[in-house]
Design a protein around this motif. Structure first.
Motif, PDB file in Angstrom:
ATOM      1  N   ARG A   1      17.596  41.691  25.380  1.00 50.07           N
ATOM      2  CA  ARG A   1      18.124  42.954  25.918  1.00 50.07           C
ATOM      3  C   ARG A   1      19.471  42.737  26.595  1.00 50.07           C
ATOM      4  N   SER A   2      19.581  41.635  27.307  1.00 48.54           N
ATOM      5  CA  SER A   2      20.845  41.367  27.993  1.00 48.54           C
ATOM      6  C   SER A   2      21.972  41.117  26.996  1.00 48.54           C
ATOM      7  N   ALA A   3      21.662  40.570  25.836  1.00 51.03           N
ATOM      8  CA  ALA A   3      22.687  40.385  24.790  1.00 51.03           C
ATOM      9  C   ALA A   3      23.207  41.738  24.325  1.00 51.03           C
ATOM     10  N   GLN A   4      22.311  42.718  24.172  1.00 52.06           N
ATOM     11  CA  GLN A   4      22.729  44.057  23.770  1.00 52.06           C
ATOM     12  C   GLN A   4      23.629  44.692  24.828  1.00 52.06           C
ATOM     13  N   VAL A   5      23.248  44.544  26.088  1.00 47.95           N
ATOM     14  CA  VAL A   5      24.035  45.112  27.175  1.00 47.95           C
ATOM     15  C   VAL A   5      25.377  44.396  27.284  1.00 47.95           C
ATOM     16  N   THR A   6      25.371  43.087  27.122  1.00 45.35           N
ATOM     17  CA  THR A   6      26.629  42.333  27.148  1.00 45.35           C
ATOM     18  C   THR A   6      27.569  42.852  26.071  1.00 45.35           C
ATOM     19  N   GLN A   7      27.053  43.035  24.870  1.00 45.84           N
ATOM     20  CA  GLN A   7      27.860  43.550  23.755  1.00 45.84           C
ATOM     21  C   GLN A   7      28.443  44.920  24.112  1.00 45.84           C
ATOM     22  N   PHE A   8      27.629  45.788  24.692  1.00 45.76           N
ATOM     23  CA  PHE A   8      28.097  47.110  25.103  1.00 45.76           C
ATOM     24  C   PHE A   8      29.199  47.001  26.148  1.00 45.76           C
ATOM     25  N   LEU A   9      28.977  46.181  27.187  1.00 44.66           N
ATOM     26  CA  LEU A   9      29.961  46.049  28.259  1.00 44.66           C
ATOM     27  C   LEU A   9      31.277  45.469  27.754  1.00 44.66           C
ATOM     28  N   VAL A  10      31.204  44.467  26.903  1.00 43.59           N
ATOM     29  CA  VAL A  10      32.419  43.870  26.335  1.00 43.59           C
ATOM     30  C   VAL A  10      33.200  44.936  25.560  1.00 43.59           C
ATOM     31  N   ALA A  11      32.486  45.782  24.818  1.00 41.76           N
ATOM     32  CA  ALA A  11      33.151  46.864  24.062  1.00 41.76           C
ATOM     33  C   ALA A  11      33.831  47.860  25.000  1.00 41.76           C
ATOM     34  N   GLN A  12      33.355  47.937  26.254  1.00 37.66           N
ATOM     35  CA  GLN A  12      33.961  48.817  27.255  1.00 37.66           C
ATOM     36  C   GLN A  12      35.103  48.121  27.995  1.00 37.66           C
ATOM     37  N   GLY A  13      35.394  46.880  27.636  1.00 34.72           N
ATOM     38  CA  GLY A  13      36.482  46.141  28.267  1.00 34.72           C
ATOM     39  C   GLY A  13      36.074  45.347  29.492  1.00 34.72           C
ATOM     40  N   VAL A  14      34.770  45.198  29.711  1.00 30.65           N
ATOM     41  CA  VAL A  14      34.258  44.450  30.867  1.00 30.65           C
ATOM     42  C   VAL A  14      34.137  42.970  30.497  1.00 30.65           C
ATOM     43  N   ASP A  15      34.490  42.110  31.423  1.00 27.36           N
ATOM     44  CA  ASP A  15      34.299  40.665  31.247  1.00 27.36           C
ATOM     45  C   ASP A  15      32.831  40.373  31.526  1.00 27.36           C
ATOM     46  N   ALA A  16      32.015  40.384  30.466  1.00 31.15           N
ATOM     47  CA  ALA A  16      30.575  40.206  30.612  1.00 31.15           C
ATOM     48  C   ALA A  16      30.093  39.063  29.727  1.00 31.15           C
ATOM     49  N   VAL A  17      29.063  38.353  30.211  1.00 34.26           N
ATOM     50  CA  VAL A  17      28.442  37.278  29.444  1.00 34.26           C
ATOM     51  C   VAL A  17      26.930  37.376  29.573  1.00 34.26           C
ATOM     52  N   ASN A  18      26.248  37.002  28.511  1.00 36.79           N
ATOM     53  CA  ASN A  18      24.797  36.980  28.474  1.00 36.79           C
ATOM     54  C   ASN A  18      24.299  35.653  29.052  1.00 36.79           C
ATOM     55  N   VAL A  19      23.297  35.720  29.917  1.00 37.82           N
ATOM     56  CA  VAL A  19      22.693  34.512  30.474  1.00 37.82           C
ATOM     57  C   VAL A  19      21.620  34.038  29.495  1.00 37.82           C
ATOM     58  N   ASP A  20      21.896  32.909  28.821  1.00 37.91           N
ATOM     59  CA  ASP A  20      20.971  32.361  27.823  1.00 37.91           C
ATOM     60  C   ASP A  20      19.591  32.109  28.423  1.00 37.91           C
ATOM     61  N   GLY A  21      18.565  32.579  27.730  1.00 39.54           N
ATOM     62  CA  GLY A  21      17.192  32.319  28.162  1.00 39.54           C
ATOM     63  C   GLY A  21      16.680  33.226  29.257  1.00 39.54           C
ATOM     64  N   GLY A  22      17.529  34.068  29.803  1.00 38.63           N
ATOM     65  CA  GLY A  22      17.121  35.058  30.783  1.00 38.63           C
ATOM     66  C   GLY A  22      16.463  34.491  32.033  1.00 38.63           C
TER      67      GLY A  22
END
Length: 112
Positions: A70-91
């Motif tokens: 889920r966090s990967a999906q949100v990261t992808q969304f935030l990056v598309a909005q221009g936010v410096d976001a990264v997914n935390v591997d393994g949650g």
């Protein structure tokens, strides 16, 4: 269609003072979370995106869920909005396994 890899980071490389966005459901959040994280369940992210970006300011957003999907999906969304976001591997499972500090609303022995 953009197939760029989703930016990610190992849980051990998340700074102690990082802005952590937890996108899990309320019951998961209550069971155990990183101290100071902002809780925005995945279903509310789009509607609360301004809150996330305002809180983040110029800081990187470290997005976490239970295992990383889920966090990967949100990261992808935030990056598309221009936010410096990264997914935390393994949650949060990796967070707990790495011994990172956690708090919860239930018995601390049963966090997460």
């Amino acid at each position: 269609m953009n197939h760029a890899p989703i930016p990610s980071v190992d849980v051990r490389d998340v700074p102690a003072d990082a802005f952590l966005l937890d996108v899990r459901e309320p019951d998961e959040w209550a069971a155990g979370r990183a101290e100071g994280a902002l809780h925005v369940p995945i279903g509310e992210v789009v509607g609360r995106a301004a809150e996330v970006t305002e809180r983040a300011g110029d800081d990187r957003v470290y997005v976490v869920c239970r295992v990383g999907g889920r966090s990967a999906q949100v990261t992808q969304f935030l990056v598309a909005q221009g936010v410096d976001a990264v997914n935390v591997d393994g949650g949060m499972l990796s967070w707990a396994a790495a011994g990172r500090p956690m708090t919860g609303d239930t018995d601390p022995a049963h966090v997460l």
